[in-house]
Each structure stands twice: as C-alpha cells, then as structure tokens.
Design a protein around this motif. Structure first.
Motif, PDB file in Angstrom:
ATOM      1  N   ALA A 123       0.859  -1.194   0.000  1.00  0.00           N
ATOM      2  CA  ALA A 123       0.000   0.000   0.000  1.00  0.00           C
ATOM      3  C   ALA A 123       0.888   1.234   0.000  1.00  0.00           C
ATOM      4  CB  ALA A 123      -0.874  -0.001   1.245  1.00  0.00           C
ATOM      5  N   PRO A 124       0.370   2.347  -0.523  1.00  0.00           N
ATOM      6  CA  PRO A 124       1.186   3.569  -0.507  1.00  0.00           C
ATOM      7  C   PRO A 124       1.486   3.993   0.928  1.00  0.00           C
ATOM      8  CG  PRO A 124      -0.834   3.847  -1.821  1.00  0.00           C
ATOM      9  CD  PRO A 124      -0.946   2.538  -1.133  1.00  0.00           C
ATOM     10  N   SER A 139      11.468   3.178   0.932  1.00  0.00           N
ATOM     11  CA  SER A 139      11.372   1.797   0.419  1.00  0.00           C
ATOM     12  C   SER A 139      11.566   1.786  -1.083  1.00  0.00           C
ATOM     13  CB  SER A 139       9.993   1.204   0.692  1.00  0.00           C
ATOM     14  OG  SER A 139       9.720   1.165   2.026  1.00  0.00           O
ATOM     15  N   ASN A 161       0.324  -1.615  -6.310  1.00  0.00           N
ATOM     16  CA  ASN A 161       0.135  -2.120  -4.949  1.00  0.00           C
ATOM     17  C   ASN A 161      -1.183  -2.868  -4.826  1.00  0.00           C
ATOM     18  OD1 ASN A 161       2.333  -1.048  -3.228  1.00  0.00           O
ATOM     19  ND2 ASN A 161       1.592   0.939  -3.942  1.00  0.00           N
ATOM     20  N   HIS A 240       9.654  -7.407   1.558  1.00  0.00           N
ATOM     21  CA  HIS A 240       9.319  -6.023   1.221  1.00  0.00           C
ATOM     22  C   HIS A 240      10.530  -5.138   1.550  1.00  0.00           C
ATOM     23  CE1 HIS A 240       7.330  -2.153   1.214  1.00  0.00           C
ATOM     24  NE2 HIS A 240       6.271  -2.722   0.669  1.00  0.00           N
TER      25      HIS A 240
HETATM   26  N1  URA Z   1       5.315   0.421   0.308  1.00  0.00           N
HETATM   27  C1  URA Z   1       4.480  -0.208  -0.537  1.00  0.00           C
HETATM   28  O1  URA Z   1       4.127  -1.368  -0.337  1.00  0.00           O
HETATM   29  N2  URA Z   1       4.064   0.448  -1.598  1.00  0.00           N
HETATM   30  C2  URA Z   1       4.429   1.704  -1.872  1.00  0.00           C
HETATM   31  O2  URA Z   1       3.990   2.244  -2.895  1.00  0.00           O
HETATM   32  C3  URA Z   1       5.321   2.332  -0.983  1.00  0.00           C
HETATM   33  C4  URA Z   1       5.754   1.679   0.105  1.00  0.00           C
END
Ligand code: URA
Length: 274
Positions: A123-124, A139, A161, A240
C-alpha cells in the motif's frame, strides 16, 4: 544543533510515528479532563477548512460499509475497463473503500505498461500518498537500487500495490479493504499482461497467491499466477523493501531472490550487490 534542524528532526520523528496531519495551529491537551478545549481556529476559518475538506474528500457512501456490494461494484468496473487509463479513472472515482477518504491521492501504478515484469507492493505510504506514485519514498529508493543491481529500471517494469490508497498512519490494511480493492490490481495485471510478477512482502504475496503462508516460506519459490484470459505468469515473492530497511540482515535472501528473477529473465548474473 540549530533550532531549525531541531524542528526538522521533531517533524521527521512525528512522520515516522504516523503523525502526518495537523488539525489546528496551536497544540492543545486533548486528554485533559474537565477543561474546555481551546479552539484556536476562528469559526470562519473552521468553516473554510470544513468546506475544503468536504470538497476534497467525498462523503462516504453506504458502499464503503457494504464490503460485498463494494467488491461487486469493483468487479463490474473491472469488467468494463478496456485499458489502464480507463481503469485508473474508475479507481479514482470509486467510493467503495473508506481508505480513499483519508488519502490525498489515488496511487494507481507507475512504470512501463508494456513491460514483461509486474512488481506488486502492499500500500502507498506517506510519500506515495503525497505524490500519487508508488514506491517513491525510502522503500522505493531501496527498491530502485535492488532492481538496478540486476540491470532493470522503471522503464523495464510496471509497479503497483494491493491497495491504491494509503491506510492512515500506515496501519496494516484490513482484510475487507484488500478484498474490495484486489479486483483492481488483478485487472491491472490482466491489462499489462506480464510474463513475470515480483511480489514484495507477505501481505501482497498472501493476497495475490491466495495463501496464508508466511513470506519466509513463500519467498524464493516460483508460483504460477493465472490471468483472467487463462494465460499464466510466473510469480516470485520476496521480502518487502521496508522490511529490509528495518532488518538489513535479511538482504542476502532478497539478493538471492533478485538473482533468481534475473536468471529467469535471462539477463544473466552480471549484477552488483545493493
Ligand atoms: N510500500 C508499498 O508497499 N508500496 C508503496 O507504494 C510504498 C511503500
């Protein structure tokens, strides 16, 4: 240390703690009992803020509370979306996920839609929410270096995402939020039609591969992902980058995964360590 860098450090600390929005000009002790809370903003200014907020964030519809209705709506939208741009426009209009109400931007996807590799994150975060592009924060910078180490930049892959909106304070996404938004990611994958999917982190791997296995078990193995046209893509999961930033000792395993990906892509092992 100067006052300016003190203030900068405090703000950075707040951001790390997930405090990324202000609700007034003057701090107040919201936990103090029995005292009237000072309202530092004038009524007039308050109304302006409320109007601007309302204009930016549409009032929630019942749909955001009705997970199965929202999921069905997402599927209908996906069935009609013939290309990435129409899908993006529909996701931006979608009212079925309440994460949108606290997000600044819809973060849809980035990179080369013609690429044969599709990267999937969770996710953002705050930076992505501010800019509207996936993986532009810390990241993302690490990810760029990781991919560069096997000779691939964003012209060589597409990235998106599981969720197109930032969970407030970077909290863990709810299963219902993932379930409602997953059709959008799957449709994106169909439209890009990659041969390879590189999955970043346990949450994305669990959602896309439909398994509850931990990322430690999933990483490093190839899986088959079936697109809606029946064609297969080869999917590889890894840690991740946010986890690698917190746990650099695991970078060696991520490196092994990158080499696996690189070998499969046929680009050989002329990679540099990241
Ligand atoms: N982490 C994620 O999983 N997605 C992103 O876009 C930014 C950080």
């Amino acid at each position: 240390m100067s006052k300016v860098s003190d203030a900068k450090e405090i703000l950075e600390w707040y951001l790390l703690a997930g405090v990324d929005e202000t609700c007034g000009d003057v701090p107040f002790a919201s936990l103090k009992q029995g005292k009237e809370i000072l309202r530092p903003i004038s009524k007039q200014a308050d109304n302006k803020v409320a109007a601007a907020t309302a204009a930016r964030r549409p009032a929630t519809t019942g749909l955001a509370q009705d997970t199965s209705g929202a999921f069905q709506n997402a599927q209908e939208i996906c069935a009609k979306a013939e290309n990435l741009e129409s899908l993006r426009a529909e996701v931006e209009k979608f009212e079925g996920c309440s994460l949108k109400l606290t997000a600044t931007h819809t973060v849809f996807g980035d990179g080369n839609p013609e690429a044969k590799i599709f990267l999937v994150g969770e996710a953002p975060g705050a930076d992505e929410d501010r800019v509207g592009v996936p993986f532009v924060g810390r990241s993302g910078q690490l990810l760029d270096k990781m991919m560069a180490s096997i000779g691939i930049d964003r012209t060589g892959y597409y990235i998106s995402n599981i969720l197109p909106w930032r969970p407030p304070g970077n909290r863990t996404p709810l299963d219902s939020e993932i379930a409602v938004c997953l059709p959008f990611l799957k449709r994106q994958i169909d439209l890009v039609d990659p041969d390879y999917i590189f999955i970043l982190g346990g949450s994305a791997a669990n959602s896309l591969l439909d398994t509850a296995e931990t990322i430690s078990h999933l990483r490093g193995h190839w899986f088959e992902y079936t697109k809606s046209n029946g064609k297969k893509a080869k999917a590889l999961a890894s840690f991740h980058p946010a986890y690698l930033l917190r746990t650099p000792g695991q970078k060696a395993k991520a490196w092994a995964d990158l080499l696996r990906l690189s070998k499969e892509l046929g680009s050989g092992n002329n990679a540099e360590s990241c």
